[in-house]
Design a protein around this motif. Structure first.
Motif, mmCIF file in Angstrom:
data_model
loop_
_atom_site.group_PDB
_atom_site.id
_atom_site.type_symbol
_atom_site.label_atom_id
_atom_site.label_comp_id
_atom_site.label_asym_id
_atom_site.label_seq_id
_atom_site.Cartn_x
_atom_site.Cartn_y
_atom_site.Cartn_z
ATOM 1 N N TYR A 138 0.711 -0.776 0.038
ATOM 2 C CA TYR A 138 -0.108 0.651 -0.362
ATOM 3 C C TYR A 138 1.054 0.779 0.381
ATOM 4 N N ASP A 139 1.919 1.170 0.795
ATOM 5 C CA ASP A 139 3.049 3.000 0.718
ATOM 6 C C ASP A 139 3.578 2.921 -1.025
ATOM 7 N N THR A 140 4.086 1.651 -1.231
ATOM 8 C CA THR A 140 3.709 1.377 -2.549
ATOM 9 C C THR A 140 3.145 2.273 -3.909
ATOM 10 N N MET A 141 2.199 1.389 -3.513
ATOM 11 C CA MET A 141 0.659 2.250 -4.440
ATOM 12 C C MET A 141 1.016 4.302 -3.723
ATOM 13 N N LYS A 142 0.914 4.484 -2.673
ATOM 14 C CA LYS A 142 1.134 6.097 -2.531
ATOM 15 C C LYS A 142 1.957 6.692 -2.793
ATOM 16 N N THR A 143 3.391 6.050 -2.885
ATOM 17 C CA THR A 143 4.714 6.638 -2.904
ATOM 18 C C THR A 143 5.531 6.235 -4.381
ATOM 19 N N VAL A 144 5.097 5.671 -4.346
ATOM 20 C CA VAL A 144 5.918 5.238 -5.880
ATOM 21 C C VAL A 144 4.494 5.318 -7.052
ATOM 22 N N VAL A 145 3.303 4.490 -7.136
ATOM 23 C CA VAL A 145 2.969 4.401 -8.275
ATOM 24 C C VAL A 145 1.917 5.442 -8.355
ATOM 25 N N MET A 146 1.176 6.220 -7.564
ATOM 26 C CA MET A 146 -0.053 7.212 -7.689
ATOM 27 C C MET A 146 0.925 8.646 -7.271
ATOM 28 N N ARG A 147 2.136 8.650 -7.135
ATOM 29 C CA ARG A 147 3.056 10.319 -7.396
ATOM 30 C C ARG A 147 3.736 10.474 -8.494
ATOM 31 N N SER A 148 4.062 8.830 -8.763
ATOM 32 C CA SER A 148 4.667 8.925 -10.611
ATOM 33 C C SER A 148 3.530 9.263 -11.727
ATOM 34 N N LEU A 149 2.395 8.512 -11.344
ATOM 35 C CA LEU A 149 1.148 9.447 -12.278
ATOM 36 C C LEU A 149 0.849 10.601 -12.293
ATOM 37 N N TRP A 150 0.871 10.857 -10.769
ATOM 38 C CA TRP A 150 0.167 12.690 -10.572
ATOM 39 C C TRP A 150 1.902 13.907 -11.293
ATOM 40 N N PHE A 151 2.641 12.846 -11.128
ATOM 41 C CA PHE A 151 3.889 14.026 -11.281
ATOM 42 C C PHE A 151 4.450 14.478 -12.655
ATOM 43 N N SER A 152 3.800 13.259 -13.387
ATOM 44 C CA SER A 152 4.800 12.775 -14.658
ATOM 45 C C SER A 152 4.430 13.379 -15.736
ATOM 46 N N PRO A 153 5.511 14.395 -16.366
ATOM 47 C CA PRO A 153 5.633 15.382 -16.886
ATOM 48 C C PRO A 153 5.308 15.373 -18.459
ATOM 49 N N LEU A 154 4.612 14.163 -18.570
ATOM 50 C CA LEU A 154 3.592 13.854 -20.201
ATOM 51 C C LEU A 154 2.343 13.830 -20.472
ATOM 52 N N HIS A 155 2.289 14.127 -18.749
ATOM 53 C CA HIS A 155 0.987 13.355 -18.890
ATOM 54 C C HIS A 155 0.064 14.215 -18.460
ATOM 55 N N THR A 156 -1.090 15.381 -18.618
ATOM 56 C CA THR A 156 -2.232 15.997 -18.434
ATOM 57 C C THR A 156 -2.950 15.454 -17.109
ATOM 58 N N LEU A 157 -3.934 15.703 -17.171
ATOM 59 C CA LEU A 157 -4.892 15.995 -16.269
ATOM 60 C C LEU A 157 -5.718 14.590 -17.169
ATOM 61 N N ARG A 158 -6.599 14.924 -18.086
ATOM 62 C CA ARG A 158 -7.438 14.539 -19.472
ATOM 63 C C ARG A 158 -6.206 13.020 -19.898
ATOM 64 N N GLY A 159 -5.288 13.459 -20.006
ATOM 65 C CA GLY A 159 -3.997 11.808 -19.854
ATOM 66 C C GLY A 159 -4.016 10.914 -18.902
ATOM 67 N N LEU A 160 -4.495 11.594 -17.437
ATOM 68 C CA LEU A 160 -3.964 10.606 -16.466
ATOM 69 C C LEU A 160 -5.648 9.866 -16.665
ATOM 70 N N ARG A 161 -6.542 10.806 -17.013
ATOM 71 C CA ARG A 161 -8.174 9.806 -16.615
ATOM 72 C C ARG A 161 -8.087 9.015 -18.146
ATOM 73 N N SER A 162 -7.755 9.478 -19.223
ATOM 74 C CA SER A 162 -7.318 8.437 -20.274
ATOM 75 C C SER A 162 -6.367 7.584 -19.750
ATOM 76 N N TYR A 163 -5.112 7.051 -19.174
ATOM 77 C CA TYR A 163 -4.203 6.318 -18.313
ATOM 78 C C TYR A 163 -4.962 5.119 -17.784
ATOM 79 N N LEU A 164 -6.076 5.364 -17.088
ATOM 80 C CA LEU A 164 -6.580 4.354 -16.024
ATOM 81 C C LEU A 164 -7.763 4.088 -16.374
ATOM 82 N N LYS A 165 -8.674 4.872 -17.394
ATOM 83 C CA LYS A 165 -9.471 4.352 -18.651
ATOM 84 C C LYS A 165 -8.729 2.673 -19.440
#
Length: 361
Positions: free
Chosen positions: A239-266
């Motif tokens: 669970y810590d890895t999901m928060k500190t590694v996966v979620m942080r990588s998604l949220w701060f990705s320089p390649l992905h806009t907010l719309r891009g993050l929604r598409s990533y999850l879809k």
């Protein structure tokens, strides 16, 4: 996996939105600067390539074109590794790394949407991977690529490595999946044990896990998502890895806009069907003879793809060179939680085996 990410996302977004978005922009800008490749012999290119009848996103990055070429096989399914670029930037000093958003994943899914992905099956992904391989051999002028597969990508990675030693110089699996035609239940049994140990606090979750049973061939896509959520959220390190590694990588990705993050999850939701098809696979029946160097680097505390089944499979493998190593203090996503340790294993074990010479530190 998608359900787990959604659960963690909800907790992360509990912070004040305006401040969170402002901080996100600052971090994304800093990461974008970190990712620039300026070395004279380097390569930094990305774009769509026509693969398997559809346009698929291919990124090629490295500081020296003379380095071994790595073809990453993403996990998920449908989870692009491009979000982890800032964490794995140091890898690009020693390897030219190709990150391919296969059909049903990342920018490939974002561009074509659900209707533009064509046939989404393991066999089609296998054909696509071979086509990507031929494209890279021609584009980069190399005879063979080094396969590095993580999590669900190891299902495809094993098949490529097993069947095409003429195309690949070695295989590295991390978060290695072992699908034994339904016989493997180490992770499921361990989940039940954790939930029972938690007592009344986890009675509802335990009932859900018992109801779905260990037979993956009877699961629905909803069962798969619920199982992954239960496994990863019931283990503190995961669970810590999901928060500190996966979620942080998604949220701060320089390649992905907010719309891009929604598409990533879809994309991950769209690709979950691949897990149902995979339930019928049997890795041992397909063979344990590999004619290329074979490596497994597993998190020592991985509860989703435990090290014990991976080790048993590894012990049965015959290969010209083979190595198994545990990454300490790591559950799933071991290579991304500890990218420095993973790189050290790549430099001390893998690179010498595929190039016949050690890497400069």
């Amino acid at each position: 996996m998608l359900a787990t990410i959604a659960t963690v996302s909800a907790a992360a977004l509990a912070a004040p939105v305006a401040g969170l978005l402002g901080y996100r922009q600052l971090k994304r800008a800093a990461f974008a600067g970190k990712l620039r490749i300026t070395a004279p012999a380097g390569i930094e290119e990305s774009g769509f390539v026509r693969i398997g009848g559809i346009d698929q996103w291919v990124s090629i990055r490295g500081e020296d074109r003379r380095n071994p070429v790595v073809l990453e096989i993403l996990g998920g399914p449908g989870a692009s590794n491009l979000v982890f670029l800032p964490r794995t930037r140091a890898w690009e000093k020693h390897f030219t790394i190709v990150r391919w958003d296969m059909r049903g994943a990342g920018f490939t899914f974002a561009a074509g949407g659900p209707q533009g992905q064509g046939e989404l099956t393991h066999q089609q992904l296998y054909r696509d991977a071979l086509e990507v391989t031929e494209h890279l051999r021609a584009r980069l002028g190399v005879d063979r690529l080094l396969l590095v597969a993580n999590s669900f990508g190891t299902v495809l990675g094993l098949r490529l490595a097993r069947n095409h030693p003429e195309l690949y110089s070695g295989y590295v699996g991390t978060d290695q999946n072992i699908i034994d035609g339904g016989r493997e239940r180490t992770a499921y049994d361990a989940l039940l044990a954790r939930l029972r140990a938690a007592g009344r606090k986890k009675e509802k979750e335990l009932a859900a896990a018992v109801a779905m049973g260990a037979d993956r061939s009877k699961w629905t896509t909803r069962d798969v998502a619920e199982y992954n959520k239960l496994v990863l959220t019931s283990d503190p390190l995961s669970y810590d890895t999901m928060k500190t590694v996966v979620m942080r990588s998604l949220w701060f990705s320089p390649l992905h806009t907010l719309r891009g993050l929604r598409s990533y999850l879809k994309a991950m939701e769209f690709s979950e069907r691949l897990q149902l098809e995979a339930a019928a696979l049997d890795e041992r029946a397909e063979g344990t003879d590999f004619r290329i160097p074979f490596f497994v680097f597993q998190g020592d505390s991985d509860v989703l793809t435990p090290p014990a089944p991976a080790r048993r499979f590894f012990d049965d493998v015959t290969a010209p060179v083979k190595e198994f190593a545990l990454i300490r203090d790591a559950s799933h996503f071991a290579s991304f939680r500890h990218p420095d340790r993973f790189l050290d294993l790549m430099l001390t074990h893998v690179r010498p085996a595929v190039t016949a010479q050690p890497a400069a530190r």
